[in-house]
Write a protein that holds these residues in place. Sequence first.
Motif, mmCIF file in Angstrom:
data_model
loop_
_atom_site.group_PDB
_atom_site.id
_atom_site.type_symbol
_atom_site.label_atom_id
_atom_site.label_comp_id
_atom_site.label_asym_id
_atom_site.label_seq_id
_atom_site.Cartn_x
_atom_site.Cartn_y
_atom_site.Cartn_z
ATOM 1 N N PHE A 1 112.107 1.440 24.022
ATOM 2 C CA PHE A 1 110.858 2.035 24.508
ATOM 3 C C PHE A 1 109.733 1.769 23.511
ATOM 4 O O PHE A 1 108.618 1.413 23.875
ATOM 5 C CB PHE A 1 111.067 3.536 24.681
ATOM 6 C CG PHE A 1 110.009 4.182 25.517
ATOM 7 C CD1 PHE A 1 110.144 4.272 26.883
ATOM 8 C CD2 PHE A 1 108.863 4.695 24.925
ATOM 9 C CE1 PHE A 1 109.176 4.861 27.655
ATOM 10 C CE2 PHE A 1 107.886 5.283 25.688
ATOM 11 C CZ PHE A 1 108.044 5.367 27.060
ATOM 12 N N GLU A 2 110.090 1.914 22.251
ATOM 13 C CA GLU A 2 109.096 1.725 21.200
ATOM 14 C C GLU A 2 108.560 0.301 21.192
ATOM 15 O O GLU A 2 107.359 0.068 21.060
ATOM 16 C CB GLU A 2 109.726 2.050 19.852
ATOM 17 C CG GLU A 2 108.715 2.161 18.742
ATOM 18 C CD GLU A 2 109.341 2.727 17.487
ATOM 19 O OE1 GLU A 2 110.583 2.737 17.413
ATOM 20 O OE2 GLU A 2 108.594 3.135 16.600
ATOM 21 N N MET B 1 106.190 -0.150 23.979
ATOM 22 C CA MET B 1 104.878 0.443 23.678
ATOM 23 C C MET B 1 104.088 -0.495 22.756
ATOM 24 O O MET B 1 102.879 -0.645 22.909
ATOM 25 C CB MET B 1 105.034 1.815 23.016
ATOM 26 C CG MET B 1 105.558 2.905 23.924
ATOM 27 S SD MET B 1 104.490 3.279 25.337
ATOM 28 C CE MET B 1 103.304 4.397 24.605
ATOM 29 N N LEU C 1 102.677 -3.264 24.788
ATOM 30 C CA LEU C 1 101.499 -2.812 25.536
ATOM 31 C C LEU C 1 100.258 -2.865 24.647
ATOM 32 O O LEU C 1 99.198 -3.320 25.056
ATOM 33 C CB LEU C 1 101.708 -1.383 26.047
ATOM 34 C CG LEU C 1 102.689 -1.228 27.210
ATOM 35 C CD1 LEU C 1 102.843 0.234 27.580
ATOM 36 C CD2 LEU C 1 102.215 -2.017 28.418
ATOM 37 N N GLU C 2 100.428 -2.418 23.403
ATOM 38 C CA GLU C 2 99.302 -2.412 22.472
ATOM 39 C C GLU C 2 98.825 -3.847 22.228
ATOM 40 O O GLU C 2 97.626 -4.129 22.232
ATOM 41 C CB GLU C 2 99.730 -1.751 21.151
ATOM 42 C CG GLU C 2 98.656 -1.711 20.088
ATOM 43 C CD GLU C 2 97.454 -0.862 20.487
ATOM 44 O OE1 GLU C 2 97.656 0.137 21.207
ATOM 45 O OE2 GLU C 2 96.328 -1.215 20.096
ATOM 46 N N ILE D 1 99.233 -6.499 24.161
ATOM 47 C CA ILE D 1 98.610 -7.055 25.366
ATOM 48 C C ILE D 1 97.183 -6.527 25.500
ATOM 49 O O ILE D 1 96.251 -7.285 25.790
ATOM 50 C CB ILE D 1 99.455 -6.707 26.609
ATOM 51 C CG1 ILE D 1 100.742 -7.536 26.594
ATOM 52 C CG2 ILE D 1 98.673 -6.971 27.894
ATOM 53 C CD1 ILE D 1 101.763 -7.130 27.630
ATOM 54 N N ALA D 2 97.017 -5.235 25.248
ATOM 55 C CA ALA D 2 95.678 -4.640 25.340
ATOM 56 C C ALA D 2 94.727 -5.337 24.365
ATOM 57 O O ALA D 2 93.612 -5.698 24.720
ATOM 58 C CB ALA D 2 95.744 -3.146 25.051
ATOM 59 N N GLY E 1 101.412 -6.531 31.520
ATOM 60 C CA GLY E 1 101.158 -5.201 30.955
ATOM 61 C C GLY E 1 101.461 -4.104 31.953
ATOM 62 O O GLY E 1 102.115 -3.114 31.625
ATOM 63 N N MET E 2 101.006 -4.301 33.194
ATOM 64 C CA MET E 2 101.238 -3.273 34.205
ATOM 65 C C MET E 2 102.740 -3.127 34.466
ATOM 66 O O MET E 2 103.242 -2.024 34.663
ATOM 67 C CB MET E 2 100.512 -3.625 35.510
ATOM 68 C CG MET E 2 99.002 -3.605 35.385
ATOM 69 S SD MET E 2 98.346 -2.083 34.676
ATOM 70 C CE MET E 2 98.071 -1.126 36.139
ATOM 71 N N SER F 1 104.297 -1.178 31.599
ATOM 72 C CA SER F 1 103.942 0.244 31.625
ATOM 73 C C SER F 1 104.658 0.947 32.775
ATOM 74 O O SER F 1 105.029 2.115 32.676
ATOM 75 C CB SER F 1 102.430 0.415 31.685
ATOM 76 O OG SER F 1 102.012 0.792 32.961
ATOM 77 N N CYS G 1 108.052 1.720 31.505
ATOM 78 C CA CYS G 1 108.016 2.878 30.604
ATOM 79 C C CYS G 1 107.969 4.169 31.424
ATOM 80 O O CYS G 1 108.716 5.108 31.158
ATOM 81 C CB CYS G 1 106.800 2.811 29.690
ATOM 82 S SG CYS G 1 106.921 1.532 28.439
ATOM 83 N N ILE H 1 111.301 4.929 32.911
ATOM 84 C CA ILE H 1 112.250 5.499 31.954
ATOM 85 C C ILE H 1 111.997 6.992 31.798
ATOM 86 O O ILE H 1 112.917 7.811 31.803
ATOM 87 C CB ILE H 1 112.155 4.786 30.592
ATOM 88 C CG1 ILE H 1 112.718 3.377 30.717
ATOM 89 C CG2 ILE H 1 112.894 5.570 29.511
ATOM 90 C CD1 ILE H 1 112.504 2.506 29.499
#
Lengths: 75, 398
Positions: A7-8, A11, A14-15, A17-18, A38-39, A42, A45, A48
């Motif tokens: 999961f980490e 995350m 995601l950061e 990609i942003a 990215g979508m 997320s 996530c 989960i």
Amino acid sequence: MENNKSFEEMMKDLEQIANELESGNLSLDDSVSKFEQGMEISKECSKILEDAEKKITILIKDNENNLQEENFNVE
Amino acid sequence: MIRPEPISVSQLNNYIKEKIDEDEFLNNIYIKGEISNFKHHYTGHMYFTLKDENSLVKCIMFKTYTTNLNFVPKDGMKVLILGTVSVFERDGVYQIYCKAMEEDGIGNLYSEYEKLKNKLEAEGLFDKKYKKEIPFMPKVIGVLTSQTGSVIRDIINVSTRRNPNVYLRLLPVPVQGEGAAIKIADAIKIMNEKKLADVLILARGGGSLEDLWPFNEEVVARAIFESEIPIISAVGHETDFTIADFVADLRAPTPSAAAELAVSNISDIQKSLLNYHNRFAISLHKKLELMKLKFEGIMNSKCFKEPLLRIQNEYLKIDNLMKTIYDKAEGKYKESKYVFINLTSKLDSLSPLKTLSRGYSIIQKNNRIVKSKEDIELGDKIDVRLSDGVIKANVVEL
């Protein structure tokens, strides 16, 4: 999409990609595919989080010294 | 016989009190014994008796002094007391007014603690490089603590508040007393062997140094060090540092804090997921907007907006050139025509045809004009050119 990621790690992805999207350096095609990626991550996530089920259990040794898992209720 | 005046009970007790109060030794005694009949009065004072195998003595500790205690006294506890012996006149009893109290045997425990701590530290059991990272979203959180009491309750409360879908797996262990250390170590090993958790919380509430002692034992320290599963320790109060705390991958000041460290706050995560959605959408939108602007910029450029303009311009140039050529040619023509007319009229005035029309004729022989008799021989064929034609003639006489 392969998913052995924690999961980490997701995350962190995601950061990243942003940040890449926000840099504005990607081509339009790459931007769109990063956006989709990215979508997707997320969504995983969220899944989960939603799929997790509340469990509070206690491990108890039975007569043969094997551990049994039972629901635990606080008195 | 003279009877002495009898004294009152109060006088007796007062006399004894004064005697005792004068005694330097009793003013400042240091005594050891076991607590029994302990009562913590609502006023904050503590009442108890101190005993050994054969005797007991009443003790009182006023609230002013109890605040300095670093442990909670209870029945059966062996203690060392510093205080004053005095008489409570009303009841006719003497008692110890305690000023300070500590647990007996603590001195030994402290030195054992220091020895083990130094030994394990030298071996590197506390080294940062061995500390494992606490997973961000553990699927199963193993809890090693007593199954009764506030510790497990606090952990459950904090965990479920942060993540309503948390999975806690409690493996109950005794947290004080003889044999607790071995059972704690075994529990850590069981969790590891069967991979029953992604992170472990090893917790115990506050207590005396003796109560916390299992967490200062080598067998527990080694089990924590060897654990593949990261361990968060939360033993005693914030100010208590057990050896387990030093070896653990992360030390939490309290069991509640341990739960906070082990369980991610789901609403925070959901917020940050939402935040990512927004960031993605905004930056993609920006990108599209930028591309649209660029596209419009290009489409606004002359070659797209008026694709025929250049051709038209070229046509215009051609037309201009054509016109120039035409004008020049015409000028030339006109000029030539003028010259021609001029010449023609000149020519006309010189033309023999005019002369011919007046009745003259031209004689030609072999297309040459005959100007003299000498040019002609008898029998020559000659042409006589008149204004309206040619007569062929023979020369018959000279």
